[in-house]
Design a protein around this motif. Structure first.
Motif, PDB file in Angstrom:
ATOM      1  N   SER A  50     -36.188 -33.120 -21.431  1.00  0.00           N
ATOM      2  CA  SER A  50     -36.799 -31.795 -21.404  1.00  0.00           C
ATOM      3  C   SER A  50     -35.903 -30.789 -20.677  1.00  0.00           C
ATOM      4  N   ALA A  51     -35.325 -31.215 -19.568  1.00  0.00           N
ATOM      5  CA  ALA A  51     -34.435 -30.332 -18.819  1.00  0.00           C
ATOM      6  C   ALA A  51     -33.196 -29.987 -19.645  1.00  0.00           C
ATOM      7  N   ALA A  52     -32.663 -30.945 -20.384  1.00  0.00           N
ATOM      8  CA  ALA A  52     -31.494 -30.690 -21.235  1.00  0.00           C
ATOM      9  C   ALA A  52     -31.825 -29.672 -22.326  1.00  0.00           C
ATOM     10  N   ALA A  53     -32.998 -29.818 -22.919  1.00  0.00           N
ATOM     11  CA  ALA A  53     -33.420 -28.876 -23.955  1.00  0.00           C
ATOM     12  C   ALA A  53     -33.607 -27.476 -23.377  1.00  0.00           C
ATOM     13  N   GLU A  54     -34.186 -27.401 -22.195  1.00  0.00           N
ATOM     14  CA  GLU A  54     -34.372 -26.097 -21.552  1.00  0.00           C
ATOM     15  C   GLU A  54     -33.028 -25.480 -21.177  1.00  0.00           C
ATOM     16  N   TRP A  55     -32.111 -26.302 -20.707  1.00  0.00           N
ATOM     17  CA  TRP A  55     -30.765 -25.845 -20.368  1.00  0.00           C
ATOM     18  C   TRP A  55     -30.093 -25.246 -21.607  1.00  0.00           C
ATOM     19  N   ALA A  56     -30.241 -25.915 -22.753  1.00  0.00           N
ATOM     20  CA  ALA A  56     -29.674 -25.405 -24.002  1.00  0.00           C
ATOM     21  C   ALA A  56     -30.256 -24.035 -24.329  1.00  0.00           C
ATOM     22  N   LEU A  57     -31.556 -23.890 -24.161  1.00  0.00           N
ATOM     23  CA  LEU A  57     -32.205 -22.611 -24.438  1.00  0.00           C
ATOM     24  C   LEU A  57     -31.723 -21.515 -23.488  1.00  0.00           C
ATOM     25  N   VAL A  58     -31.598 -21.846 -22.215  1.00  0.00           N
ATOM     26  CA  VAL A  58     -31.100 -20.871 -21.236  1.00  0.00           C
ATOM     27  C   VAL A  58     -29.696 -20.419 -21.630  1.00  0.00           C
ATOM     28  N   ASN A  59     -28.830 -21.377 -21.966  1.00  0.00           N
ATOM     29  CA  ASN A  59     -27.455 -21.012 -22.321  1.00  0.00           C
ATOM     30  C   ASN A  59     -27.397 -20.207 -23.610  1.00  0.00           C
TER      31      ASN A  59
ATOM     32  N   LEU B  42     -25.009 -35.745 -18.828  1.00  0.00           N
ATOM     33  CA  LEU B  42     -25.570 -34.399 -18.699  1.00  0.00           C
ATOM     34  C   LEU B  42     -25.125 -33.758 -17.392  1.00  0.00           C
ATOM     35  N   LEU B  43     -25.132 -34.540 -16.333  1.00  0.00           N
ATOM     36  CA  LEU B  43     -24.745 -34.010 -15.023  1.00  0.00           C
ATOM     37  C   LEU B  43     -23.271 -33.614 -14.964  1.00  0.00           C
ATOM     38  N   ARG B  44     -22.469 -34.176 -15.840  1.00  0.00           N
ATOM     39  CA  ARG B  44     -21.046 -33.829 -15.872  1.00  0.00           C
ATOM     40  C   ARG B  44     -20.760 -32.591 -16.728  1.00  0.00           C
ATOM     41  N   GLU B  45     -21.754 -32.146 -17.481  1.00  0.00           N
ATOM     42  CA  GLU B  45     -21.569 -30.957 -18.322  1.00  0.00           C
ATOM     43  C   GLU B  45     -21.387 -29.720 -17.438  1.00  0.00           C
ATOM     44  N   PRO B  46     -20.545 -28.799 -17.862  1.00  0.00           N
ATOM     45  CA  PRO B  46     -20.424 -27.547 -17.109  1.00  0.00           C
ATOM     46  C   PRO B  46     -21.687 -26.706 -17.279  1.00  0.00           C
ATOM     47  N   ASP B  47     -21.939 -25.817 -16.342  1.00  0.00           N
ATOM     48  CA  ASP B  47     -23.134 -24.969 -16.431  1.00  0.00           C
ATOM     49  C   ASP B  47     -23.234 -24.256 -17.773  1.00  0.00           C
ATOM     50  N   GLY B  48     -22.107 -23.768 -18.262  1.00  0.00           N
ATOM     51  CA  GLY B  48     -22.099 -23.012 -19.516  1.00  0.00           C
ATOM     52  C   GLY B  48     -21.870 -23.867 -20.747  1.00  0.00           C
ATOM     53  N   ALA B  49     -22.270 -25.129 -20.692  1.00  0.00           N
ATOM     54  CA  ALA B  49     -22.074 -26.040 -21.825  1.00  0.00           C
ATOM     55  C   ALA B  49     -22.667 -25.447 -23.102  1.00  0.00           C
ATOM     56  N   PRO B  50     -22.037 -25.725 -24.231  1.00  0.00           N
ATOM     57  CA  PRO B  50     -22.576 -25.211 -25.494  1.00  0.00           C
ATOM     58  C   PRO B  50     -23.992 -25.744 -25.739  1.00  0.00           C
ATOM     59  N   PRO B  51     -24.894 -24.881 -26.158  1.00  0.00           N
ATOM     60  CA  PRO B  51     -26.264 -25.323 -26.451  1.00  0.00           C
ATOM     61  C   PRO B  51     -26.309 -26.497 -27.432  1.00  0.00           C
ATOM     62  N   SER B  52     -25.403 -26.509 -28.401  1.00  0.00           N
ATOM     63  CA  SER B  52     -25.403 -27.600 -29.385  1.00  0.00           C
ATOM     64  C   SER B  52     -25.118 -28.953 -28.722  1.00  0.00           C
ATOM     65  N   GLU B  53     -24.235 -28.981 -27.745  1.00  0.00           N
ATOM     66  CA  GLU B  53     -23.925 -30.223 -27.038  1.00  0.00           C
ATOM     67  C   GLU B  53     -25.132 -30.685 -26.222  1.00  0.00           C
ATOM     68  N   LEU B  54     -25.777 -29.761 -25.545  1.00  0.00           N
ATOM     69  CA  LEU B  54     -26.954 -30.094 -24.743  1.00  0.00           C
ATOM     70  C   LEU B  54     -28.104 -30.561 -25.629  1.00  0.00           C
ATOM     71  N   ARG B  55     -28.260 -29.939 -26.774  1.00  0.00           N
ATOM     72  CA  ARG B  55     -29.314 -30.355 -27.713  1.00  0.00           C
ATOM     73  C   ARG B  55     -29.030 -31.744 -28.279  1.00  0.00           C
ATOM     74  N   GLU B  56     -27.764 -32.038 -28.511  1.00  0.00           N
ATOM     75  CA  GLU B  56     -27.404 -33.361 -29.016  1.00  0.00           C
ATOM     76  C   GLU B  56     -27.739 -34.433 -27.985  1.00  0.00           C
TER      77      GLU B  56
END
Length: 116
Positions: free
Chosen positions: A33-42, A87-101
């Motif tokens: 859920s946090a990853a999906a929200e992160w994608a939306l924020v980005n 997920l924790l290694r992803e940069p703050d500005g990670a592409p939404p597509s990567e976070l959604r994957e």
């Protein structure tokens, strides 16, 4: 981006199915859920719809949520544990597509565990 072969994920999930994996279901869902929200924020930030202060605070909060979920796992060396750690290694500005994957892969694990 590492792609998981369609046959490999069920095998890894089944190999990790134990009381530990079932106990981790809540934490897998929280991280997903946090990853999906992160994608939306980005995504919204890239469109200029969010303030920098909001985005930065959300990144901190979401990372803390994911970190707490990872720390609570009984099986941190499982497929899903490694996925959450990634997920924790992803940069703050990670592409939404990567976070959604990553969120999608965690959702697949959740569904397998729920149906077991």
């Amino acid at each position: 981006m590492v792609r998981c072969r369609s046959w490999l994920l069920p095998l890894l999930v089944l190999a990790g199915c134990s009381k530990g994996a079932e106990a981790d279901l809540q934490y897998i869902g929280e991280a997903r859920s946090a990853a999906a929200e992160w994608a939306l924020v980005n995504e919204q930030a890239s469109k200029g719809r969010l303030t920098r202060a909001y985005v930065e605070s959300m990144h901190r909060w979401l990372r803390e949520e994911i970190r707490a979920s990872h720390s609570a796992l009984t099986e941190p060396n499982s497929f899903y544990g490694h996925e959450i750690a990634a997920l924790l290694r992803e940069p703050d500005g990670a592409p939404p597509s990567e976070l959604r994957e990553r969120s999608k892969r965690l959702k697949e694990v959740e569904e397998k565990l729920e149906s077991a």
